[in-house]
Design an enzyme around this catalytic site. Sequence first.
Site, PDB file in Angstrom:
ATOM      1  N   TYR A  11       0.828  -1.215   0.000  1.00  0.00           N
ATOM      2  CA  TYR A  11       0.000   0.000   0.000  1.00  0.00           C
ATOM      3  C   TYR A  11       0.865   1.269   0.000  1.00  0.00           C
ATOM      4  O   TYR A  11       0.779   2.107  -0.910  1.00  0.00           O
ATOM      5  CB  TYR A  11      -0.909  -0.060   1.226  1.00  0.00           C
ATOM      6  CG  TYR A  11      -1.656   1.197   1.569  1.00  0.00           C
ATOM      7  CD1 TYR A  11      -2.348   1.920   0.599  1.00  0.00           C
ATOM      8  CD2 TYR A  11      -1.683   1.651   2.885  1.00  0.00           C
ATOM      9  CE1 TYR A  11      -3.050   3.071   0.943  1.00  0.00           C
ATOM     10  CE2 TYR A  11      -2.385   2.787   3.232  1.00  0.00           C
ATOM     11  CZ  TYR A  11      -3.063   3.501   2.262  1.00  0.00           C
ATOM     12  OH  TYR A  11      -3.752   4.629   2.603  1.00  0.00           O
ATOM     13  N   ASP A  31       9.637  -7.143  -4.292  1.00  0.00           N
ATOM     14  CA  ASP A  31       8.539  -7.577  -3.416  1.00  0.00           C
ATOM     15  C   ASP A  31       8.331  -9.076  -3.599  1.00  0.00           C
ATOM     16  O   ASP A  31       8.419  -9.583  -4.726  1.00  0.00           O
ATOM     17  CB  ASP A  31       7.263  -6.814  -3.816  1.00  0.00           C
ATOM     18  CG  ASP A  31       6.206  -6.798  -2.725  1.00  0.00           C
ATOM     19  OD1 ASP A  31       5.867  -5.705  -2.250  1.00  0.00           O
ATOM     20  OD2 ASP A  31       5.710  -7.888  -2.356  1.00  0.00           O
ATOM     21  N   GLY A  36       1.903  -8.013  -1.120  1.00  0.00           N
ATOM     22  CA  GLY A  36       1.828  -6.974  -2.151  1.00  0.00           C
ATOM     23  C   GLY A  36       1.041  -7.446  -3.365  1.00  0.00           C
ATOM     24  O   GLY A  36       0.621  -8.608  -3.442  1.00  0.00           O
ATOM     25  N   THR A 116       7.821   3.600  12.606  1.00  0.00           N
ATOM     26  CA  THR A 116       6.429   3.707  13.044  1.00  0.00           C
ATOM     27  C   THR A 116       6.277   4.489  14.339  1.00  0.00           C
ATOM     28  O   THR A 116       7.186   4.492  15.180  1.00  0.00           O
ATOM     29  CB  THR A 116       5.853   2.292  13.254  1.00  0.00           C
ATOM     30  OG1 THR A 116       4.589   2.395  13.905  1.00  0.00           O
ATOM     31  CG2 THR A 116       6.742   1.436  14.134  1.00  0.00           C
ATOM     32  N   TYR A 140       5.660  -5.340  17.585  1.00  0.00           N
ATOM     33  CA  TYR A 140       5.769  -4.638  16.293  1.00  0.00           C
ATOM     34  C   TYR A 140       6.626  -3.388  16.453  1.00  0.00           C
ATOM     35  O   TYR A 140       7.607  -3.189  15.717  1.00  0.00           O
ATOM     36  CB  TYR A 140       4.357  -4.277  15.775  1.00  0.00           C
ATOM     37  CG  TYR A 140       4.411  -3.302  14.632  1.00  0.00           C
ATOM     38  CD1 TYR A 140       4.978  -3.656  13.416  1.00  0.00           C
ATOM     39  CD2 TYR A 140       3.905  -2.008  14.774  1.00  0.00           C
ATOM     40  CE1 TYR A 140       5.053  -2.753  12.368  1.00  0.00           C
ATOM     41  CE2 TYR A 140       3.966  -1.097  13.727  1.00  0.00           C
ATOM     42  CZ  TYR A 140       4.550  -1.474  12.531  1.00  0.00           C
ATOM     43  OH  TYR A 140       4.628  -0.570  11.507  1.00  0.00           O
ATOM     44  N   LYS A 144      10.659  -2.632  15.031  1.00  0.00           N
ATOM     45  CA  LYS A 144      11.079  -1.487  14.207  1.00  0.00           C
ATOM     46  C   LYS A 144      12.145  -0.657  14.934  1.00  0.00           C
ATOM     47  O   LYS A 144      13.077  -0.139  14.313  1.00  0.00           O
ATOM     48  CB  LYS A 144       9.864  -0.617  13.884  1.00  0.00           C
ATOM     49  CG  LYS A 144       8.879  -1.261  12.927  1.00  0.00           C
ATOM     50  CD  LYS A 144       9.358  -1.127  11.488  1.00  0.00           C
ATOM     51  CE  LYS A 144       8.339  -1.589  10.486  1.00  0.00           C
ATOM     52  NZ  LYS A 144       8.726  -1.314   9.100  1.00  0.00           N
ATOM     53  N   ILE A 206     -15.969  -1.373  17.627  1.00  0.00           N
ATOM     54  CA  ILE A 206     -15.150  -0.334  18.263  1.00  0.00           C
ATOM     55  C   ILE A 206     -14.348  -1.019  19.370  1.00  0.00           C
ATOM     56  O   ILE A 206     -14.924  -1.471  20.366  1.00  0.00           O
ATOM     57  CB  ILE A 206     -16.035   0.779  18.845  1.00  0.00           C
ATOM     58  CG1 ILE A 206     -16.856   1.412  17.720  1.00  0.00           C
ATOM     59  CG2 ILE A 206     -15.199   1.817  19.572  1.00  0.00           C
ATOM     60  CD1 ILE A 206     -17.940   2.348  18.215  1.00  0.00           C
ATOM     61  N   PHE A 207     -13.038  -1.095  19.181  1.00  0.00           N
ATOM     62  CA  PHE A 207     -12.194  -1.819  20.141  1.00  0.00           C
ATOM     63  C   PHE A 207     -11.900  -0.953  21.365  1.00  0.00           C
ATOM     64  O   PHE A 207     -10.903  -0.238  21.404  1.00  0.00           O
ATOM     65  CB  PHE A 207     -10.885  -2.247  19.474  1.00  0.00           C
ATOM     66  CG  PHE A 207     -11.049  -3.259  18.372  1.00  0.00           C
ATOM     67  CD1 PHE A 207     -12.074  -4.197  18.400  1.00  0.00           C
ATOM     68  CD2 PHE A 207     -10.167  -3.292  17.296  1.00  0.00           C
ATOM     69  CE1 PHE A 207     -12.221  -5.141  17.378  1.00  0.00           C
ATOM     70  CE2 PHE A 207     -10.298  -4.229  16.280  1.00  0.00           C
ATOM     71  CZ  PHE A 207     -11.329  -5.149  16.311  1.00  0.00           C
ATOM     72  N   ARG A 220      -6.026   8.625  17.133  1.00  0.00           N
ATOM     73  CA  ARG A 220      -4.895   8.459  16.224  1.00  0.00           C
ATOM     74  C   ARG A 220      -4.763   9.696  15.332  1.00  0.00           C
ATOM     75  O   ARG A 220      -5.713  10.448  15.137  1.00  0.00           O
ATOM     76  CB  ARG A 220      -5.096   7.229  15.317  1.00  0.00           C
ATOM     77  CG  ARG A 220      -5.099   5.896  16.064  1.00  0.00           C
ATOM     78  CD  ARG A 220      -3.709   5.526  16.543  1.00  0.00           C
ATOM     79  NE  ARG A 220      -3.677   4.237  17.224  1.00  0.00           N
ATOM     80  CZ  ARG A 220      -3.905   4.066  18.534  1.00  0.00           C
ATOM     81  NH1 ARG A 220      -4.197   5.110  19.299  1.00  0.00           N
ATOM     82  NH2 ARG A 220      -3.827   2.875  19.073  1.00  0.00           N
TER      83      ARG A 220
HETATM   84  N1  UFG Z   1     -10.001  -0.145  15.504  1.00  0.00           N
HETATM   85  C1  UFG Z   1     -11.307  -0.435  15.870  1.00  0.00           C
HETATM   86  N2  UFG Z   1     -11.987  -1.347  15.129  1.00  0.00           N
HETATM   87  C2  UFG Z   1     -11.442  -1.996  14.068  1.00  0.00           C
HETATM   88  C3  UFG Z   1     -10.091  -1.696  13.696  1.00  0.00           C
HETATM   89  C4  UFG Z   1      -9.396  -0.763  14.435  1.00  0.00           C
HETATM   90  O1  UFG Z   1     -11.835   0.117  16.832  1.00  0.00           O
HETATM   91  O2  UFG Z   1     -12.125  -2.847  13.470  1.00  0.00           O
HETATM   92  C5  UFG Z   1      -9.238   0.845  16.284  1.00  0.00           C
HETATM   93  C6  UFG Z   1      -7.956   0.308  16.874  1.00  0.00           C
HETATM   94  O3  UFG Z   1      -8.197  -0.368  18.085  1.00  0.00           O
HETATM   95  C7  UFG Z   1      -7.157   1.592  17.033  1.00  0.00           C
HETATM   96  C8  UFG Z   1      -7.630   2.449  15.851  1.00  0.00           C
HETATM   97  O4  UFG Z   1      -8.860   1.893  15.428  1.00  0.00           O
HETATM   98  O5  UFG Z   1      -7.509   2.231  18.213  1.00  0.00           O
HETATM   99  C9  UFG Z   1      -6.665   2.432  14.699  1.00  0.00           C
HETATM  100  O6  UFG Z   1      -6.349   1.087  14.408  1.00  0.00           O
HETATM  101  P1  UFG Z   1      -5.574   0.628  13.088  1.00  0.00           P
HETATM  102  O7  UFG Z   1      -5.491  -0.859  13.139  1.00  0.00           O
HETATM  103  O8  UFG Z   1      -6.188   1.269  11.907  1.00  0.00           O
HETATM  104  O9  UFG Z   1      -4.144   1.293  13.257  1.00  0.00           O
HETATM  105  P2  UFG Z   1      -3.092   1.169  14.458  1.00  0.00           P
HETATM  106  O10 UFG Z   1      -3.140   2.471  15.192  1.00  0.00           O
HETATM  107  O11 UFG Z   1      -3.222  -0.049  15.255  1.00  0.00           O
HETATM  108  O12 UFG Z   1      -1.736   0.949  13.671  1.00  0.00           O
HETATM  109  C10 UFG Z   1      -1.356   1.710  12.569  1.00  0.00           C
HETATM  110  C11 UFG Z   1      -0.391   0.892  11.713  1.00  0.00           C
HETATM  111  C12 UFG Z   1       0.872   0.657  12.453  1.00  0.00           C
HETATM  112  C13 UFG Z   1       1.423   1.943  12.988  1.00  0.00           C
HETATM  113  C14 UFG Z   1       0.393   2.688  13.772  1.00  0.00           C
HETATM  114  C15 UFG Z   1       0.935   4.010  14.211  1.00  0.00           C
HETATM  115  O13 UFG Z   1      -0.960  -0.353  11.367  1.00  0.00           O
HETATM  116  O14 UFG Z   1       1.783   0.080  11.567  1.00  0.00           O
HETATM  117  O15 UFG Z   1      -0.752   2.881  12.974  1.00  0.00           O
HETATM  118  O16 UFG Z   1      -0.065   4.760  14.793  1.00  0.00           O
HETATM  119  F1  UFG Z   1       2.457   1.706  13.800  1.00  0.00           F
END
Ligand code: UFG
Length: 328
Positions: A11, A31, A36, A116, A140, A144, A206-207, A220
């Site tokens: 991506y 890749d 990918g 990251t 993770y 890194k 919503i986690f 975020r």
């Molecule tokens: N979330 C939900 N429901 C879902 C998916 C995600 O509530 O179905 C929440 C997660 O718990 C988190 C937020 O949405 O609070 C963002 O989650 P993402 O999985 O979209 O992203 P992350 O913040 O976990 O991780 C991403 C990248 C990482 C990077 C990080 C840096 O995947 O590689 O951002 O902020 F390190």
Amino acid sequence: MNVLLTGGAGYVGSHVARALAAAGHTPVVYDNLANGHRASAGQAAFVQGDVADGPALLAAMRDHSIEAVVHLAAFIEAGESVVKPDKYFRNNTIIGMTLLDAMREAGVAKMVFSSTAAVYGTPRRACIEETDRLEPINPYGASKLCVELMLAGYAGAYGMGFAALRYFNVAGADPTGGIGEDHNPETHLIPLVLQVPLGKRASIKIFGQDYDTPDGTCIRDYIHVCDLAAAHVLAIGAIEPSRVKVYNLGNGEGFSVMAVIEACRAVTGEAIDAEPADRRPGDPPRLVASSRKAIAELGWQPKYPDLETIVSHAWAWHKSNPDGYGDR
Ligand code: UFG
């Protein structure tokens, strides 16, 4: 410059390759296609290979007269890394040395490393600066951070130059079309929310709703993938021998999970059901970047900083490509 992109069919990699080509460089995508998509590399030179394969890397660097590397190949799910740390340390950290050693052998002295925000762990202040403490709370982020430390060693001993870019939450897609986000399985919030109006899932989970944030959901900092890609082009030009330059890349504004769902409702015009679920292990409550350093030192200027634009570009991609690349 001839630039090898490990994970260049992913991506972020596909957007970086496009940005490099637009700036007059020659991207070479390297890749293994584990995650990918061949089609995402478009007209760029493509080598199917693994970063664990030192001789194949060396051959690719020599065949294409490579002058710099952008190292993006990695596993990226913080939650998965908590239950499979071996997978993350082996692939993201140990294999990174194979690449560094192939670079030394080929005489390639410059690398942009995709790091990251997860290296910070649970931050101690609202807007994270590059000099803040590095205390990852999941393997993770630790995998890194280990590479960042390796880069410092290689810079000091061998005169190599590096830029480590600490990505915050990358989202959106190139508004000119053709490339976008397609992970399998998808774990990122924005594409998952957009699967609801696409009819691919009934609701979004919503986690965690009991975090110490105004609405109880995680916050975020979302950055447009094209703005992120532009920073790689600038970073290549800023690399200096024997140094590791580190930059945060985000927009300096935090959005809660609830706010992201609202933005997706506004952009798509659909109701989008959401349901509460348990916290996901390894999630810090709030991650927001100060990117002042990238703006000041690299002259980086995000073109698409607002969340609705980011979501609308993601939506345009998913609507026209509901099955992603369909494994092209
Ligand atoms: N979330 C939900 N429901 C879902 C998916 C995600 O509530 O179905 C929440 C997660 O718990 C988190 C937020 O949405 O609070 C963002 O989650 P993402 O999985 O979209 O992203 P992350 O913040 O976990 O991780 C991403 C990248 C990482 C990077 C990080 C840096 O995947 O590689 O951002 O902020 F390190």
